[in-house]
Write an enzyme that holds these catalytic residues in place. Sequence first.
Site, PDB file in Angstrom:
ATOM      1  N   ASP A   5     -20.556 -25.545 -13.100  1.00 28.24           N
ATOM      2  CA  ASP A   5     -21.683 -24.614 -13.106  1.00 28.24           C
ATOM      3  C   ASP A   5     -22.654 -25.070 -14.188  1.00 28.24           C
ATOM      4  O   ASP A   5     -22.244 -25.380 -15.318  1.00 28.24           O
ATOM      5  CB  ASP A   5     -21.163 -23.193 -13.397  1.00 28.24           C
ATOM      6  CG  ASP A   5     -22.286 -22.170 -13.338  1.00 28.24           C
ATOM      7  OD1 ASP A   5     -22.496 -21.598 -12.266  1.00 28.24           O
ATOM      8  OD2 ASP A   5     -22.933 -21.952 -14.381  1.00 28.24           O
ATOM      9  N   ASN A  23     -35.179 -21.387 -15.233  1.00 28.10           N
ATOM     10  CA  ASN A  23     -36.090 -20.673 -14.332  1.00 28.10           C
ATOM     11  C   ASN A  23     -37.036 -19.759 -15.106  1.00 28.10           C
ATOM     12  O   ASN A  23     -38.229 -19.662 -14.780  1.00 28.10           O
ATOM     13  CB  ASN A  23     -35.297 -19.862 -13.310  1.00 28.10           C
ATOM     14  CG  ASN A  23     -34.661 -20.732 -12.243  1.00 28.10           C
ATOM     15  OD1 ASN A  23     -35.209 -21.775 -11.877  1.00 28.10           O
ATOM     16  ND2 ASN A  23     -33.510 -20.317 -11.745  1.00 28.10           N
ATOM     17  N   HIS A  61     -39.401 -21.497 -11.353  1.00 27.37           N
ATOM     18  CA  HIS A  61     -38.438 -21.824 -10.292  1.00 27.37           C
ATOM     19  C   HIS A  61     -38.635 -23.226  -9.729  1.00 27.37           C
ATOM     20  O   HIS A  61     -37.692 -23.840  -9.237  1.00 27.37           O
ATOM     21  CB  HIS A  61     -38.533 -20.789  -9.171  1.00 27.37           C
ATOM     22  CG  HIS A  61     -37.987 -19.447  -9.560  1.00 27.37           C
ATOM     23  ND1 HIS A  61     -36.638 -19.191  -9.596  1.00 27.37           N
ATOM     24  CD2 HIS A  61     -38.609 -18.306  -9.953  1.00 27.37           C
ATOM     25  CE1 HIS A  61     -36.444 -17.947  -9.974  1.00 27.37           C
ATOM     26  NE2 HIS A  61     -37.631 -17.380 -10.203  1.00 27.37           N
ATOM     27  N   ASP A 105     -35.714 -25.859  -9.181  1.00 21.24           N
ATOM     28  CA  ASP A 105     -35.456 -26.644  -7.968  1.00 21.24           C
ATOM     29  C   ASP A 105     -35.372 -28.131  -8.282  1.00 21.24           C
ATOM     30  O   ASP A 105     -34.545 -28.863  -7.717  1.00 21.24           O
ATOM     31  CB  ASP A 105     -36.556 -26.397  -6.937  1.00 21.24           C
ATOM     32  CG  ASP A 105     -36.507 -25.001  -6.344  1.00 21.24           C
ATOM     33  OD1 ASP A 105     -35.474 -24.328  -6.528  1.00 21.24           O
ATOM     34  OD2 ASP A 105     -37.492 -24.591  -5.699  1.00 21.24           O
ATOM     35  N   GLU A 120     -26.320 -22.305  -8.809  1.00 22.07           N
ATOM     36  CA  GLU A 120     -26.244 -23.508  -9.631  1.00 22.07           C
ATOM     37  C   GLU A 120     -24.812 -24.040  -9.726  1.00 22.07           C
ATOM     38  O   GLU A 120     -24.479 -24.819 -10.606  1.00 22.07           O
ATOM     39  CB  GLU A 120     -26.787 -23.229 -11.032  1.00 22.07           C
ATOM     40  CG  GLU A 120     -26.000 -22.232 -11.841  1.00 22.07           C
ATOM     41  CD  GLU A 120     -26.437 -20.789 -11.627  1.00 22.07           C
ATOM     42  OE1 GLU A 120     -26.173 -19.949 -12.504  1.00 22.07           O
ATOM     43  OE2 GLU A 120     -27.050 -20.504 -10.573  1.00 22.07           O
TER      44      GLU A 120
END
Length: 319
Positions: free
Chosen positions: A189, A197, A202, A206, A232
Amino acid sequence: PALMTREISEIAAQGGLYQFHITSLNPLNPGNAPDDFERRALTAFEQGAGEMFAREPREDRVLFRYMAPLMVEKSCLQCHAKQGYQVGDVRGGVSVSFDIGDIEKTLRLHRIILIGLFCGVITLLLGIIYFYIVKLMRQLAYAEERIRELAIRDELTGLYNRRYFFERFEAEASRSMRKGHHLGCIMFDLDHFKQVNDIHGHLAGDAVLRGVGLLLRNSSRRSDVVARYGGEEFILLLPECGMDCVASMAEKLRQLLEQEEIRMEGGASLRITASFGVACFSPEALRQDSIAAHLINVVDQALYRAKVNGRNRVEVVGG
């Protein structure tokens, strides 16, 4: 008239052109007697036929025969009244003959040419149809493959999706039990991904996920199953890989992620770390609990310990 017609016909015949003949079933001159074709035609005229024609093969040529009736008119009775004819009767007929051998040869040649052209056109059309069918089948196969890829791939990272991972997990677990091999699993993770973010937006998030996906594709084995587990979280399935192999792979990925500079739009870059949970399942463990969700939970617990113990680390659990 019959004598003159015969003489003109002889002149025409000498020139290789055609012959014509005036005849009847009751000729005044025996030289004007009908042949077999003319006799059949004259008989048919008396029964109401308007004309007759036929193809007549000879030894060295082929003749086309044509004959039309001569009807008695008033002027004809000056010579033929004594034969009992009346106006409107069929007095006889005029027959015409000419050689059609060359014409038939030409027609045969044209027929062969037409058949050849027809076959050529059909072959060309079949070739074009075959070409487009093959092209269409390739496009359909490509479209089917794309649809299949879209069904099993995560659009953002290009990795496998969660559903496909579980399908492969079941298959690899069965194969490991059958062949007696260990099955390794890594789940990690991204640390503090929410802050990425929140701070960078965002789009930056990405970009990070795409960068991680690229790193995983370039760093894993061909036999490994690499998937985006959700958000994630990422997960790897390593067939025929013991505990040392799985732990070594997890540490390698941790270091690569820690060192990786992920480029974002505008030229900026950032670094990110991840917490790893590692498990290795023996064939016996797989036989005891073959439910994938339960086995993945073991790896998830190791991942949780990695987060609790400070993040950016690898925690190992036996299986």
